[in-house]
Write a protein that holds these residues in place. Sequence first.
Motif, short mmCIF file in Angstrom:
data_model
loop_
_atom_site.label_atom_id
_atom_site.label_comp_id
_atom_site.label_asym_id
_atom_site.label_seq_id
_atom_site.Cartn_x
_atom_site.Cartn_y
_atom_site.Cartn_z
N GLY A 50 -4.42 19.92 1.01
CA GLY A 50 -4.51 18.47 0.87
C GLY A 50 -3.30 17.81 0.25
O GLY A 50 -3.32 16.62 -0.07
N LYS A 51 -2.20 18.55 0.07
CA LYS A 51 -1.00 17.98 -0.56
C LYS A 51 -0.43 16.84 0.27
O LYS A 51 -0.13 15.75 -0.25
N SER A 52 -0.26 17.08 1.58
CA SER A 52 0.33 16.06 2.43
C SER A 52 -0.56 14.82 2.53
O SER A 52 -0.07 13.69 2.59
N HIS A 53 -1.87 15.02 2.54
CA HIS A 53 -2.80 13.87 2.60
C HIS A 53 -2.64 13.00 1.35
O HIS A 53 -2.60 11.76 1.45
N LEU A 54 -2.54 13.63 0.19
CA LEU A 54 -2.40 12.87 -1.04
C LEU A 54 -1.05 12.14 -1.08
O LEU A 54 -0.97 10.98 -1.52
N GLU A 55 0.00 12.78 -0.61
CA GLU A 55 1.31 12.13 -0.57
C GLU A 55 1.29 10.91 0.35
O GLU A 55 1.85 9.85 0.03
N LEU A 56 0.63 11.06 1.50
CA LEU A 56 0.53 9.94 2.43
C LEU A 56 -0.31 8.81 1.83
O LEU A 56 -0.02 7.61 2.01
N PHE A 57 -1.34 9.19 1.08
CA PHE A 57 -2.17 8.19 0.40
C PHE A 57 -1.34 7.38 -0.60
O PHE A 57 -1.43 6.15 -0.66
N VAL A 58 -0.50 8.06 -1.37
CA VAL A 58 0.36 7.38 -2.34
C VAL A 58 1.34 6.44 -1.62
O VAL A 58 1.59 5.31 -2.05
N TYR A 59 1.89 6.93 -0.50
CA TYR A 59 2.83 6.12 0.27
C TYR A 59 2.17 4.81 0.71
O TYR A 59 2.73 3.71 0.51
N HIS A 60 0.98 4.90 1.31
CA HIS A 60 0.30 3.69 1.78
C HIS A 60 -0.21 2.85 0.61
O HIS A 60 -0.35 1.62 0.74
N LEU A 61 -0.48 3.47 -0.52
CA LEU A 61 -0.91 2.73 -1.70
C LEU A 61 0.16 1.72 -2.11
O LEU A 61 -0.15 0.58 -2.50
N PHE A 62 1.44 2.14 -2.03
CA PHE A 62 2.53 1.24 -2.41
C PHE A 62 3.00 0.36 -1.24
O PHE A 62 3.30 -0.82 -1.42
N GLN A 63 3.07 0.93 -0.05
CA GLN A 63 3.64 0.22 1.08
C GLN A 63 2.65 -0.74 1.74
O GLN A 63 3.05 -1.73 2.36
N ASN A 64 1.36 -0.43 1.65
CA ASN A 64 0.33 -1.27 2.27
C ASN A 64 -0.69 -1.64 1.21
O ASN A 64 -1.87 -1.23 1.25
N ASN A 65 -0.22 -2.42 0.24
CA ASN A 65 -0.97 -2.67 -0.99
C ASN A 65 -2.29 -3.40 -0.74
O ASN A 65 -3.31 -3.08 -1.37
#
Length: 877
Positions: free
Chosen positions: A83-98
């Motif tokens: 689940g590492k990549s899923h969590l990284e993608l979640f963080v990315y969208h957390l900032f980029q798609n607030n």
Amino acid sequence: MSFSKILHPRSELLKGSGIQGIIDIENIHNKHRKTLESSPEDFFALTYPTTDIRNVLHNLNIRYNSDPDSPGLFLLEGFKGSGKSHLELFVYHLFQNNELAKAWLVNHELECDVPNDATVIIHKFTDFPLDSIWNLIFEKVGAEEFVSNIRPDLNQLREALKGKKLVLILDELELGFQSIANPNTQAQNLSFLQMLSEEAQRSEDASITIFASIYNSNNEPGSTLKRVPRIDVKFSEPKDRKMVVLHRLFSNYGKHDLNQVEIITKSYINQWKKNGIGIDEKYEDRFIESYPFTPEVFDILLNRVLSKNIQGNRGPLALLGRLVKNSNNKLDIISASALSIRETAIRNLLTDLDPGQTFIQCALTDLNDLEAIPMANEIVASTLMGTIASSGNLKGIKEFELARQVIKPGDNYNDYTASINAFEKLGAYFQKSEGSFFFDTQEKPYAKVEYRSLRIDTKDALDFVLERWKKNVFIDTSAIIYRDEAQTKNELFKSEKNSPRFVLAPKRLSNEERKKIFSGIENPNTVLLFEPKSDVFNALDNRDMIKWAQLALAAKELKNSAGDAERKRQYERIQTDNEKYIDDSFRKAGLAYVLVRRIDSGFDYELDSVGHSSARQDVLEQLQRQIFPRQVIEEHISNVIEHTPPESNWLFNHSVLELKAAYRKTSGFPVLLTETIVIDALKNLCQNRTIGLTHTRENYCGRYPGYSGSEWNDVIITEPFVDQDKAEILRPSPNSKTEVTSREGIKSETSNTSSKVNENRVEPLNIYTTNKNSVIELRQEIASKLTDKEDAVINKVTFFVYIQKDSVELNTLPIMMRGQLIGLSDVHFELTITQNGSFSKSKLEQMAEQLPVFQDASYKVELKGFVKSEELGKNEK
């Protein structure tokens, strides 16, 4: 009621190849097609708020809203699929798609306020390797003036990031770091990462936040990063894994009607209790929680499995997604019995748990054989799943677990038990042990081979045994296996008569049997007879070897008729094992060479060791080193010259071709194993003036003969003569020893006090002993050889010491032989000592006794000198 009426499978699961469990960070930038990674709406809809996600959100909220000194490094550690990549993608969208992220947070009653102006850099190192992480940052934040091949210092970093908030997401960092080939560049990147992570901790405005995914924090760069304060994310909560899978499979999971679920699970539990299958309250709760799957399905896939190929969420997600797709609108629950291996897609997914498909093929074979039995498919599927997921002390699937996977409301329990009994009795691979059922690969196939072996004729089995000895152990298809006298003689008559011919006797022969082999055939001295070293071994009457052959032949028949690759491999293994037993028996019995000796009454036969050799080439090497080396040929020719009267001399004035023919046809002579041995012997004898060699091109005596290979057969062997090209006449000087050359070209030493010795002719003296087992035996042999040669002058003595040991512990040998080496080894040791001078018989005996003594060594000596011929001297006068 179908589970699909209660839980709604996601639409993507029911289309095409089913659910895709792999998150690919690079798909964020895919402009050509819609992907889950590039669609934040779909991504947030599929994301379950796991313990790890909640932990990250909590710490980010603290960092940006109440405590900027909180750790700025989030270290994501776990194996592939965790689940590492899923969590990284979640963080990315957390900032980029607030805005979309806030809606997801509200939906799950979570809080995390992050800046919407942060510079987010996400980089996947396996797709785009980097030689400098700092340049990646400087280019993204618009600080190109700091781009350099040299690592920047802290001031440069601060200047580049001044007034900015950086979120750095490093995917597959460990692999990216390892791919940097230059050690200096790797060290600079590691140093920069340490500086960056330390700055993330010390910055007052949370200007740097780092997310780094690694496999193992004990490896670099993880071991460096974990030195600073950080938030560790380990992906180790087992309950989260189950909830992630269910949330990913069903769009309404968590909002479905639990009352309807309880009605269905209760009907199954009541059926099981009715059949005497114990169920506790915890199991009932687990069943409701894991619905539509039985608890055993999740237990097997998430807890028991040790295979890295299916650990984490990715592997179970793909397999369970396929089960949901296959069972949609068909089943009310999904148990392990739904894993039908007749379906290629299921079989391919199970290969992750059984990479060689060993157990899958075993199960498929039993299913093909016993498919008419009620519940056969369900029993095989459930048992196979338990087998390939076995770990530690857990083996297969317990009886009560199997019953829960197969029996459903309305089933007749007696039908189930009858089917289980049939599988135990008739299934080739289906096994039961300690209350568990599983598939095994060995025992039942061997039973089939055992049964088939009873139909193999013992004569065919014996033929198979002897053929393997010849082809696979001795490794010579032209070798002749002794069965009886007539068969052996017949094969010898058909064989090549001018080369060594190997006869292998499967048992010890009598002298009469040996004599019959050699008598009446052309060139009998080319026949090399070998018998077992073990005096009790008899391959012609060995029940064990016959049985092994029958099993091997039966396994071969079954292998050739088997319908699938795995069954072929099973029978091939049985065949190979039994063939190996046969081969090992021959190797253990060993070989002994039957040495033919001439005696007054005819011939004598004695067994001579060839060490542990069992193959033709090894045997030849042993014969050349130990029994028929070049020195033995030289000694034999010298003895012929010395003891054969002129009228019966078959050596002088005959060609080398005739010499070789004489050796081939005369039993008891040394065996010419190769052409080069006799040529080398003749060269030495010629150089030592024991013989002369003549040819139409050039004659030699006392020097190295330079004939080409094609000329040797026509070379004539003669008595020694004066070689005009090399004759030396040395005159005596006062008060000194003088080397005298006779008319035959034979040199001798004499003193000027014997002025008449020049007038006497001398004859060369060459004495060789055979190998002796001790220095005492060698001394006795020297005394025997010189008994009637009291007037001989020995001016050169050469001692030979030879040791050949196989599989010997080196520390049992003297240090001078092994140095500091220890351990089990094969040892080949040769020592040659040569002295020149004038030696008496007693002196030579004394020298023999002074040789170094080694256990199991062989000793021999070569004496060279001359004797004065008084009769020849008188004739000259």
